[in-house]
Design a protein around this motif. Structure first.
Motif, short mmCIF file in Angstrom:
data_model
loop_
_atom_site.label_atom_id
_atom_site.label_comp_id
_atom_site.label_asym_id
_atom_site.label_seq_id
_atom_site.Cartn_x
_atom_site.Cartn_y
_atom_site.Cartn_z
N SER A 69 0.73 -1.10 -0.27
CA SER A 69 0.02 -0.08 -0.22
C SER A 69 1.14 1.37 -0.37
O SER A 69 2.28 1.13 1.23
CB SER A 69 -0.85 0.02 1.14
N GLY A 70 0.85 2.08 -0.74
CA GLY A 70 0.69 3.21 -0.94
C GLY A 70 2.31 3.38 -1.53
O GLY A 70 3.16 4.31 -1.91
N GLY A 71 2.43 2.58 -2.35
CA GLY A 71 3.90 1.65 -3.32
C GLY A 71 3.84 3.24 -4.12
O GLY A 71 2.58 2.90 -5.39
N ARG A 72 4.96 3.34 -5.45
CA ARG A 72 4.61 4.45 -6.32
C ARG A 72 4.38 2.79 -7.72
O ARG A 72 5.05 2.63 -7.76
CB ARG A 72 5.91 5.54 -6.46
N ARG A 73 3.57 3.50 -8.36
CA ARG A 73 3.22 2.72 -9.72
C ARG A 73 2.83 3.40 -11.08
O ARG A 73 3.17 5.17 -10.37
CB ARG A 73 1.99 2.15 -9.09
N PHE A 74 3.92 2.60 -11.72
CA PHE A 74 3.75 3.76 -12.94
C PHE A 74 3.47 3.17 -14.17
O PHE A 74 3.17 1.23 -14.38
CB PHE A 74 5.26 3.88 -13.20
N LEU A 165 7.69 -14.18 -6.81
CA LEU A 165 6.89 -14.08 -8.38
C LEU A 165 6.24 -12.79 -8.84
O LEU A 165 5.34 -12.45 -8.50
CB LEU A 165 6.30 -15.64 -8.45
N GLN A 166 7.10 -12.32 -10.13
CA GLN A 166 5.83 -11.87 -10.57
C GLN A 166 4.94 -12.47 -11.88
O GLN A 166 5.78 -13.22 -13.27
CB GLN A 166 6.77 -10.24 -11.51
N LEU A 167 3.47 -12.77 -12.37
CA LEU A 167 2.85 -13.31 -13.02
C LEU A 167 2.50 -12.54 -14.25
O LEU A 167 2.80 -11.76 -13.60
CB LEU A 167 1.89 -14.09 -12.42
N LEU A 168 2.69 -13.00 -15.25
CA LEU A 168 2.39 -12.52 -16.61
C LEU A 168 1.50 -12.93 -16.91
O LEU A 168 1.21 -14.51 -16.96
CB LEU A 168 4.02 -12.52 -17.38
N PRO A 169 0.67 -11.98 -18.05
CA PRO A 169 -0.33 -13.49 -19.09
C PRO A 169 0.00 -14.84 -19.19
O PRO A 169 1.28 -14.55 -19.78
CB PRO A 169 -0.67 -11.85 -19.71
N GLY A 170 -0.58 -15.45 -19.64
CA GLY A 170 -0.66 -16.76 -20.07
C GLY A 170 0.13 -17.47 -19.09
O GLY A 170 -0.02 -19.13 -19.19
N ASP A 171 0.69 -17.14 -18.04
CA ASP A 171 0.98 -18.04 -17.23
C ASP A 171 0.05 -18.92 -16.66
O ASP A 171 -1.22 -18.26 -16.39
CB ASP A 171 2.16 -17.11 -16.12
N GLU A 172 -0.78 -20.41 -15.78
CA GLU A 172 -1.32 -21.34 -15.02
C GLU A 172 -1.54 -20.16 -14.10
O GLU A 172 -2.51 -20.72 -13.83
CB GLU A 172 -1.01 -22.16 -15.25
N LEU A 173 -0.88 -19.66 -12.92
CA LEU A 173 -1.16 -19.11 -12.11
C LEU A 173 -1.90 -17.21 -12.21
O LEU A 173 -2.41 -17.30 -11.24
CB LEU A 173 -0.21 -18.64 -10.93
N TYR A 174 -2.21 -16.24 -14.17
CA TYR A 174 -1.93 -15.59 -13.49
C TYR A 174 -3.97 -15.32 -13.18
O TYR A 174 -3.99 -16.28 -14.55
CB TYR A 174 -2.07 -14.65 -15.30
N LEU A 175 -3.52 -14.47 -12.78
CA LEU A 175 -5.70 -14.83 -13.28
C LEU A 175 -5.89 -13.36 -13.47
O LEU A 175 -5.56 -12.07 -13.00
CB LEU A 175 -6.20 -14.57 -11.55
N GLU A 176 -6.81 -12.54 -14.40
CA GLU A 176 -7.60 -12.07 -15.05
C GLU A 176 -8.66 -11.08 -13.72
O GLU A 176 -9.93 -11.21 -14.38
CB GLU A 176 -7.47 -12.02 -16.06
N ASP A 177 -8.56 -10.52 -12.97
CA ASP A 177 -9.07 -10.74 -11.79
C ASP A 177 -9.03 -9.49 -11.36
O ASP A 177 -7.32 -9.06 -10.60
CB ASP A 177 -8.49 -11.81 -11.00
N SER A 178 -9.72 -8.38 -11.09
CA SER A 178 -9.90 -6.84 -10.91
C SER A 178 -8.86 -6.85 -9.32
O SER A 178 -8.08 -6.02 -8.44
CB SER A 178 -10.90 -6.38 -10.73
N ASP A 179 -9.41 -8.19 -8.75
CA ASP A 179 -8.67 -8.27 -6.80
C ASP A 179 -7.58 -7.96 -7.04
O ASP A 179 -7.09 -7.49 -5.82
CB ASP A 179 -9.54 -8.74 -6.18
N PHE A 180 -6.79 -8.42 -8.01
CA PHE A 180 -4.84 -8.35 -7.74
C PHE A 180 -4.35 -6.97 -8.12
O PHE A 180 -3.45 -6.81 -8.00
CB PHE A 180 -5.04 -9.61 -8.78
N VAL A 181 -5.39 -6.01 -8.44
CA VAL A 181 -4.74 -4.72 -8.66
C VAL A 181 -4.27 -3.86 -7.73
O VAL A 181 -3.17 -3.76 -7.27
CB VAL A 181 -5.61 -3.81 -9.87
N GLU A 182 -4.80 -4.62 -6.66
CA GLU A 182 -4.40 -3.63 -5.27
C GLU A 182 -4.14 -4.72 -3.91
O GLU A 182 -4.15 -4.72 -3.29
CB GLU A 182 -5.58 -2.77 -4.66
N ASN A 183 -3.91 -5.67 -4.47
CA ASN A 183 -3.74 -7.17 -3.76
C ASN A 183 -3.02 -7.69 -4.20
O ASN A 183 -2.33 -8.01 -5.26
CB ASN A 183 -5.20 -7.86 -3.31
N VAL A 184 -2.09 -9.11 -3.38
CA VAL A 184 -1.04 -9.56 -3.94
C VAL A 184 -1.08 -11.14 -3.53
O VAL A 184 -2.09 -11.55 -2.75
CB VAL A 184 0.27 -9.85 -3.03
#
Length: 237
Positions: A69-74, A165-184
């Motif tokens: 929380s509060g981290g800079r994002r670009f 880990l930083q998961l990218l689109p196509g990875d089996e654990l990547y979830l296109e879920d808006s919940d992870f825009v602000e969570n880990v």
């Protein structure tokens, strides 16, 4: 670096671009443009040149993942430009303090040996450039229309017991879920266990500040190239 071409010169995208020598009074011009970007057009008129936008190619885009929380994002866009020769560089000592021309392998080694630091997107893109044996191969790839659609990614942060880990689109654990825009995501398992459980990878493993691994088993959807899997030796862990 001034990426300009004479005003009456036709675009020649089939050849690598060439940067112009800096104008007299570079520092004064830079200060004027920094205060008001519209002065860049005045600089172009003064030099009777036009910005060489034809030499730029879309390469990729990254949105900073959520880590705390509060981290800079670009919202960062990467562009690629192939030049015939290294251009003259005059750092402004504010945003740019030094310059170094290196191959992808040299840059990777400098990062691992702690001579420089790369953010995860930069490391990923450097490894991506390592697919090309020469500048001419890279330039041809750009001209062949392979970059028909730039991909922009929002990595998902996945915390394990011993790494990030930083998961990218196509990875089996990547979830296109808006919940992870602000969570880990997180687990009590170690990274080795997570890797053994999966097969479809498009992820980076951040072991420490200067030790990253890249795991890729998927293909690009848009005729781009992804980096080859790169795993650091055990001596660095």
């Amino acid at each position: 670096v001034l990426l300009l071409r004479p005003r009456d010169a036709l675009p020649t995208a089939a050849e690598p671009a060439r940067a112009l020598a800096p104008p007299p009074g570079l520092d004064a011009w830079r200060d004027r443009v920094r205060r008001d970007p519209r002065h860049f057009l005045s600089l172009c008129a003064h030099l009777d040149c036009t910005p060489d936008i034809w030499a730029l190619h879309d390469w990729g885009g990254w949105l900073t993942p959520f880590t705390r929380s509060g981290g800079r994002r670009f919202n960062t866009a990467f562009f690629l430009c192939c030049l015939r020769e290294p251009p003259p560089v005059y750092p402004d000592l504010t945003e740019v303090v030094s310059c170094q021309w290196s191959s992808p392998s040299e840059t990777t080694e400098s990062f691992i040996s702690k001579k420089m630091w790369l953010a995860p997107p930069q490391f990923y893109e450097i490894r991506r450039l390592g697919n090309f044996a020469s500048l001419s191969d890279l330039h041809k790839f750009c001209l062949d229309g392979a970059l028909e659609e730039m991909e922009r990614w929002l990595p998902i942060t996945f915390l394990t017991a011993d790494a990030m880990l930083q998961l990218l689109p196509g990875d089996e654990l990547y979830l296109e879920d808006s919940d992870f825009v602000e969570n880990v995501m997180s687990t009590d398992k170690k990274t080795g266990e997570i890797m053994k459980e999966g097969k479809t990878f498009h992820r980076m493993v951040l072991h420490s500040r200067h030790v990253y691994s890249v795991h890729v088993t998927v293909q690009s959807k848009h005729k781009h190239v992804y980096p080859k899997t790169y795993v650091v030796s055990q001596s660095h862990l």
